[in-house]
Scaffold this motif. Structure first.
Motif, PDB file in Angstrom:
ATOM      1  N   LEU A 155     -21.965  39.031 -13.107  1.00 53.83           N
ATOM      2  CA  LEU A 155     -22.205  40.136 -14.033  1.00 53.83           C
ATOM      3  C   LEU A 155     -20.896  40.643 -14.611  1.00 53.83           C
ATOM      4  CD1 LEU A 155     -24.813  42.165 -11.938  1.00 53.83           C
ATOM      5  CD2 LEU A 155     -25.287  40.618 -13.826  1.00 53.83           C
ATOM      6  N   LEU A 156     -20.966  41.112 -15.832  1.00 51.22           N
ATOM      7  CA  LEU A 156     -19.815  41.750 -16.463  1.00 51.22           C
ATOM      8  C   LEU A 156     -19.845  43.231 -16.131  1.00 51.22           C
ATOM      9  CD1 LEU A 156     -19.661  40.064 -19.986  1.00 51.22           C
ATOM     10  CD2 LEU A 156     -18.302  39.551 -17.951  1.00 51.22           C
ATOM     11  N   ALA A 157     -18.699  43.759 -15.695  1.00 55.73           N
ATOM     12  CA  ALA A 157     -18.647  45.163 -15.293  1.00 55.73           C
ATOM     13  C   ALA A 157     -18.876  46.096 -16.463  1.00 55.73           C
ATOM     14  CB  ALA A 157     -17.307  45.471 -14.625  1.00 55.73           C
ATOM     15  N   GLY A 158     -18.564  45.676 -17.681  1.00 50.78           N
ATOM     16  CA  GLY A 158     -18.749  46.503 -18.858  1.00 50.78           C
ATOM     17  C   GLY A 158     -19.415  45.764 -19.991  1.00 50.78           C
ATOM     18  N   ARG A 159     -19.461  46.420 -21.150  1.00 51.08           N
ATOM     19  CA  ARG A 159     -20.136  45.849 -22.305  1.00 51.08           C
ATOM     20  C   ARG A 159     -19.299  44.793 -23.001  1.00 51.08           C
ATOM     21  NH1 ARG A 159     -23.368  49.996 -25.116  1.00 51.08           N
ATOM     22  NH2 ARG A 159     -22.176  49.506 -26.988  1.00 51.08           N
ATOM     23  N   ASN A 160     -17.980  44.897 -22.885  1.00 50.79           N
ATOM     24  CA  ASN A 160     -17.102  43.975 -23.602  1.00 50.79           C
ATOM     25  C   ASN A 160     -17.078  42.608 -22.932  1.00 50.79           C
ATOM     26  OD1 ASN A 160     -16.469  46.143 -25.262  1.00 50.79           O
ATOM     27  ND2 ASN A 160     -14.715  46.747 -23.987  1.00 50.79           N
ATOM     28  N   ALA A 161     -16.763  41.593 -23.715  1.00 52.67           N
ATOM     29  CA  ALA A 161     -16.733  40.228 -23.182  1.00 52.67           C
ATOM     30  C   ALA A 161     -15.558  40.005 -22.247  1.00 52.67           C
ATOM     31  CB  ALA A 161     -16.696  39.223 -24.339  1.00 52.67           C
ATOM     32  N   ASP A 162     -14.481  40.814 -22.385  1.00 53.77           N
ATOM     33  CA  ASP A 162     -13.321  40.650 -21.515  1.00 53.77           C
ATOM     34  C   ASP A 162     -13.360  41.573 -20.307  1.00 53.77           C
ATOM     35  OD1 ASP A 162     -13.118  42.945 -22.959  1.00 53.77           O
ATOM     36  OD2 ASP A 162     -10.995  42.699 -23.512  1.00 53.77           O
ATOM     37  N   ALA A 163     -14.528  42.116 -19.978  1.00 53.76           N
ATOM     38  CA  ALA A 163     -14.642  43.006 -18.821  1.00 53.76           C
ATOM     39  C   ALA A 163     -14.520  42.204 -17.536  1.00 53.76           C
ATOM     40  CB  ALA A 163     -15.966  43.759 -18.868  1.00 53.76           C
ATOM     41  N   ALA A 164     -14.255  42.925 -16.448  1.00 49.59           N
ATOM     42  CA  ALA A 164     -14.125  42.280 -15.142  1.00 49.59           C
ATOM     43  C   ALA A 164     -15.453  41.675 -14.710  1.00 49.59           C
ATOM     44  CB  ALA A 164     -13.639  43.292 -14.108  1.00 49.59           C
ATOM     45  N   VAL A 165     -15.382  40.629 -13.914  1.00 46.27           N
ATOM     46  CA  VAL A 165     -16.571  39.915 -13.435  1.00 46.27           C
ATOM     47  C   VAL A 165     -16.942  40.450 -12.057  1.00 46.27           C
ATOM     48  CG1 VAL A 165     -17.529  37.680 -12.812  1.00 46.27           C
ATOM     49  CG2 VAL A 165     -15.985  37.883 -14.778  1.00 46.27           C
ATOM     50  N   VAL A 166     -18.208  40.789 -11.887  1.00 44.39           N
ATOM     51  CA  VAL A 166     -18.743  41.283 -10.617  1.00 44.39           C
ATOM     52  C   VAL A 166     -19.645  40.205 -10.048  1.00 44.39           C
ATOM     53  CG1 VAL A 166     -20.122  43.068  -9.499  1.00 44.39           C
ATOM     54  CG2 VAL A 166     -18.597  43.671 -11.391  1.00 44.39           C
ATOM     55  N   HIS A 167     -19.271  39.670  -8.887  1.00 40.50           N
ATOM     56  CA  HIS A 167     -20.065  38.636  -8.240  1.00 40.50           C
ATOM     57  C   HIS A 167     -21.207  39.279  -7.447  1.00 40.50           C
ATOM     58  CE1 HIS A 167     -17.145  35.456  -9.201  1.00 40.50           C
ATOM     59  NE2 HIS A 167     -16.210  36.367  -8.961  1.00 40.50           N
ATOM     60  N   VAL A 168     -22.332  38.599  -7.391  1.00 41.84           N
ATOM     61  CA  VAL A 168     -23.490  39.071  -6.644  1.00 41.84           C
ATOM     62  C   VAL A 168     -23.388  38.553  -5.214  1.00 41.84           C
ATOM     63  CG1 VAL A 168     -26.000  39.045  -6.478  1.00 41.84           C
ATOM     64  CG2 VAL A 168     -24.902  39.172  -8.723  1.00 41.84           C
ATOM     65  N   ASP A 169     -23.276  39.479  -4.258  1.00 40.73           N
ATOM     66  CA  ASP A 169     -23.199  39.120  -2.846  1.00 40.73           C
ATOM     67  C   ASP A 169     -24.596  39.053  -2.247  1.00 40.73           C
ATOM     68  OD1 ASP A 169     -20.442  39.161  -3.092  1.00 40.73           O
ATOM     69  OD2 ASP A 169     -20.322  41.296  -2.557  1.00 40.73           O
ATOM     70  N   VAL A 170     -24.762  38.188  -1.262  1.00 41.28           N
ATOM     71  CA  VAL A 170     -26.045  38.036  -0.567  1.00 41.28           C
ATOM     72  C   VAL A 170     -26.081  39.035   0.579  1.00 41.28           C
ATOM     73  CG1 VAL A 170     -27.561  36.465   0.679  1.00 41.28           C
ATOM     74  CG2 VAL A 170     -26.171  35.617  -1.222  1.00 41.28           C
ATOM     75  N   ALA A 171     -26.989  40.008   0.500  1.00 40.54           N
ATOM     76  CA  ALA A 171     -27.105  41.024   1.553  1.00 40.54           C
ATOM     77  C   ALA A 171     -27.892  40.502   2.734  1.00 40.54           C
ATOM     78  CB  ALA A 171     -27.762  42.284   0.993  1.00 40.54           C
ATOM     79  N   SER A 172     -29.012  39.846   2.502  1.00 36.57           N
ATOM     80  CA  SER A 172     -29.840  39.326   3.587  1.00 36.57           C
ATOM     81  C   SER A 172     -30.746  38.239   3.052  1.00 36.57           C
ATOM     82  CB  SER A 172     -30.687  40.440   4.221  1.00 36.57           C
ATOM     83  OG  SER A 172     -31.604  40.968   3.277  1.00 36.57           O
ATOM     84  N   VAL A 173     -31.124  37.345   3.936  1.00 37.09           N
ATOM     85  CA  VAL A 173     -32.067  36.273   3.629  1.00 37.09           C
ATOM     86  C   VAL A 173     -33.116  36.264   4.719  1.00 37.09           C
ATOM     87  CG1 VAL A 173     -32.404  33.806   3.265  1.00 37.09           C
ATOM     88  CG2 VAL A 173     -30.322  34.907   2.426  1.00 37.09           C
ATOM     89  N   ILE A 174     -34.358  36.449   4.339  1.00 33.54           N
ATOM     90  CA  ILE A 174     -35.474  36.506   5.277  1.00 33.54           C
ATOM     91  C   ILE A 174     -36.372  35.309   5.017  1.00 33.54           C
ATOM     92  CG2 ILE A 174     -37.490  37.816   6.037  1.00 33.54           C
ATOM     93  CD1 ILE A 174     -36.015  40.349   5.309  1.00 33.54           C
ATOM     94  N   LEU A 175     -36.710  34.609   6.095  1.00 29.96           N
ATOM     95  CA  LEU A 175     -37.599  33.446   6.011  1.00 29.96           C
ATOM     96  C   LEU A 175     -38.991  33.883   6.440  1.00 29.96           C
ATOM     97  CD1 LEU A 175     -37.811  30.402   5.444  1.00 29.96           C
ATOM     98  CD2 LEU A 175     -37.359  30.016   7.879  1.00 29.96           C
TER      99      LEU A 175
END
Length: 623
Positions: free
Chosen positions: A289-309
């Protein structure tokens, strides 16, 4: 000789005339259809000169059926213009007056005199959703001689409950191009053209001031942007139902708008088990995800909180997944797929500038059996926005009255004056001892046991469902008599399973009741006796009875909870007798909402009292 020939010829002429008279007479006695067919398809059968029969000349083009004319195009069909006074929904019989059908044109004055009421007092020429339409009204009045008379009128009705455009300043005036009619050939192209309109994902920046568009952070309603591997700026899409229940990957995540969607994925397990991107775990974890509206905004990675089977029967087990590890769908030998994404919940945090801080996703993976899903899989997706730092958000269930389908607000009596606590698992807000302490986590609200297939009451973990306002619910589990070795221990354990780990003591009367107004919180009344709880009585059912009423104006009544009772039923005889000879005893939990609103009574103002004072000499000189 000449005389004899003329005599014979004259006799033949008379004979021919006689035959023609007979033919004309028989033709006149035939039906009109036969006569017309005879005249069109044949000429004179007998010659007037020699009385010899001739072949009838038949017009074959008139005998053949006419070819049906093709229907006009759907775009040029004539509009059906029918006045409201010409419509009659109760006219069921032709050429007969229908009883109490005031709009039936076959009814005369004698028939109307026998009517008791009008079946339809108003007939509209169109839908109620139109801006304006003609309405034909019908009523019965008593005439001079005591007979009923029919009164009818047609009036123009304007709908003030919808937004109508009466005038506009479009460049093309009042002429709108006719929309393309969907067909089997152009449906896909039309759907892709208007799918953005369905999910409201087009033109989000249009109409905003220049200073707002220049801000780096997101604004309310902005579509979240992503950084694609190609370096281009993309949009964060999630599956959602479109026109039907099938999933469409065109629903964007919108800033500060929590959303939940459920849709069905159509799949063929032989090919889509590992190839369909909507079923893969990495589709929902490898998001930047982009932290802001601009194309040069910082990138925010999606972390995995939990995985349930989740198993086929509904049992869930939390898995330990290392960073970057993804469980891909695999085709099992039992004609099913494993490790398929059933649910994905995103929690996105943002700061005061509207920039994204971090994002986490919780996944539920499961197995799918072809014999039970009929080649379709139901998925659920949820996006929740939370402010980073500061006081956590408190969820309400109405303003002020409860909304149907929202969870009940519940809490406990505060016993001290603690400060606001922020713990990792249990975050609660509390105020001084005169108020209520409630958890902001929706999982800690008033809830009931959630039913799963072959669920054992004593073997966990047990899932719970929040009590939703206005929705009756019933669930249960099974108790094996072989597990009852210590009666008192089993009784307390089963009671904890039915009531939950920390059952609340109070429920808010309204959906937005403040914590400090303790008189607006309704206590949960229970019929359980502490002395009976210590005795060896097994609880067999838990029933919540919630009485609510409509409070306020009749125009906009608000739902208010009046009382709530918790009724627990225990065994009065041996469990072996209750089981009916088997070793399994069913245990049930349920909730019922009972409306106790009193009937509305019309109120009338009191008649004004006349307090008039006469002058003291009004009756002078008589008094």
């Amino acid at each position: 000789m000449g005389v004899s020939v003329c005599t014979v010829w004259s006799n033949l002429t008379i004979f021919c005339l006689f035959i023609k008279v007979i033919l004309v007479t028989s033709a006149m006695s035939a039906t009109s259809n036969s006569t017309a067919s005879w005249k069109e398809n044949s000429t004179n059968i007998y010659n007037q000169d020699n009385c010899t029969p001739t072949e009838p000349s038949v017009n074959l083009t008139k005998l053949l059926p006419e070819a049906p004319q093709p229907l006009p195009d759907s775009g040029s069909l004539p509009l059906s213009v029918v006045g409201a006074d010409r419509l009659c929904p109760c006219d069921e019989n032709t050429a007969v007056c229908d009883m109490n059908c005031c709009c039936d044109r076959e009814c005369n004055m004698d028939d109307v005199a026998l009517f008791t009421s009008c079946t339809f007092t108003a007939v509209r020429s169109g839908s109620k959703q139109l801006c304006s339409q003609d309405v034909a009204g019908y009523s019965l009045t008593t005439g001079v001689y005591g007979y009923l008379e029919l009164q009818s009128s047609v009036q123009r009705e304007i709908n003030y409950n919808i937004f109508c455009v009466w005038s506009q300043n479009r460049f093309d005036g009042l002429s709108h191009p006719s929309p393309s009619l969907p067909t089997a050939g152009n449906f896909d192209s039309l759907f892709s053209q208007f799918v953005n309109f369905i999910f409201d994902s087009e033109g989000v920046d249009e109409g905003l001031p220049a200073e707002v568009q220049a801000l780096s952070g997101y604004q309310f309603g902005d579509v979240l942007a992503t950084a694609e591997p190609s370096g281009q700026k993309g949009i964060f899409y999630l599956p959602a139902p479109g026109v039907t229940a099938d999933c469409v990957n065109s629903s964007p995540a919108v800033f500060l708008k929590d959303q939940t969607s459920r849709c069905s994925q159509r799949l063929a397990l032989d090919g889509d088990c590992s190839s369909l991107q909507a079923l893969r775990m990495d589709t929902y974890t490898n998001v930047q995800l982009l932290a802001g509206r601009n194309a040069d905004a910082a990138v925010v990675h999606v972390d995995v909180a939990s995985v349930i089977l989740q198993s086929i029967k509904g049992a869930q087990t939390e898995l330990t997944v290392s960073n970057g590890e993804n469980l891909l769908p695999v085709l099992t030998t039992s004609s099913g797929c494993a490790n398929m994404v059933l649910k994905a919940v995103y929690v996105i945090k943002y700061n005061s500038s509207g920039e994204l801080v971090n994002a986490r996703v919780s996944l539920v993976l499961g197995f799918v059996n072809t014999s039970r899903t009929h080649n379709s899989l139901q998925q659920e997706f949820q996006v929740i926005f939370q402010a980073d730092g500061g006081e956590p958000a408190v969820y309400y269930s109405g303003n002020p009255g409860y909304v149907v389908g929202m969870p009940l607000m519940s809490g406990d009596r505060a016993t001290e004056y603690p400060s606001f606590g922020f713990l990792s698992h249990d975050v609660s807000l509390s105020i001084p001892s005169t108020g209520i302490s409630r958890s902001i986590n929706l999982r800690d609200t008033l809830s009931l046991l959630q039913s799963t297939e072959d669920q054992d009451c004593l073997q966990g973990p047990h899932q719970r469902s929040p009590v939703l306002f206005g929705q009756d619910y019933m669930s249960g589990c099974t108790l094996s008599l072989e597990d009852i070795t210590n009666c008192s221990l089993v009784s307390q354990s089963l009671l904890n399973v039915l009531r939950g780990p920390s059952p609340p003591q109070y429920v808010a009367s309204f959906g937005n009741t403040p914590l400090e107004n303790i008189l607006d919180w309704v206590p949960v009344k229970s019929n359980i006796n502490p002395t009976e709880a210590q005795s060896c009585k097994i609880p067999l059912s838990l029933h919540l009875e919630i009485e609510w009423t409509k409070y306020g104006s009749l125009v906009n009544p608000q739902a208010q909870i009046v009382t709530i009772r918790e009724m627990i039923e225990t065994n009065q005889s041996s469990l072996a007798r209750l089981s009916g000879g088997s070793s399994i005893v069913p245990v049930r939990s349920s909730v019922a909402f009972i409306p106790v609103s009193a009937a509305a009574v019309p109120g009338y103002r009191a008649a004004p009292s006349i307090n008039a004072k006469l002058p003291f000499d009004f009756f002078f000189p008589f008094v």
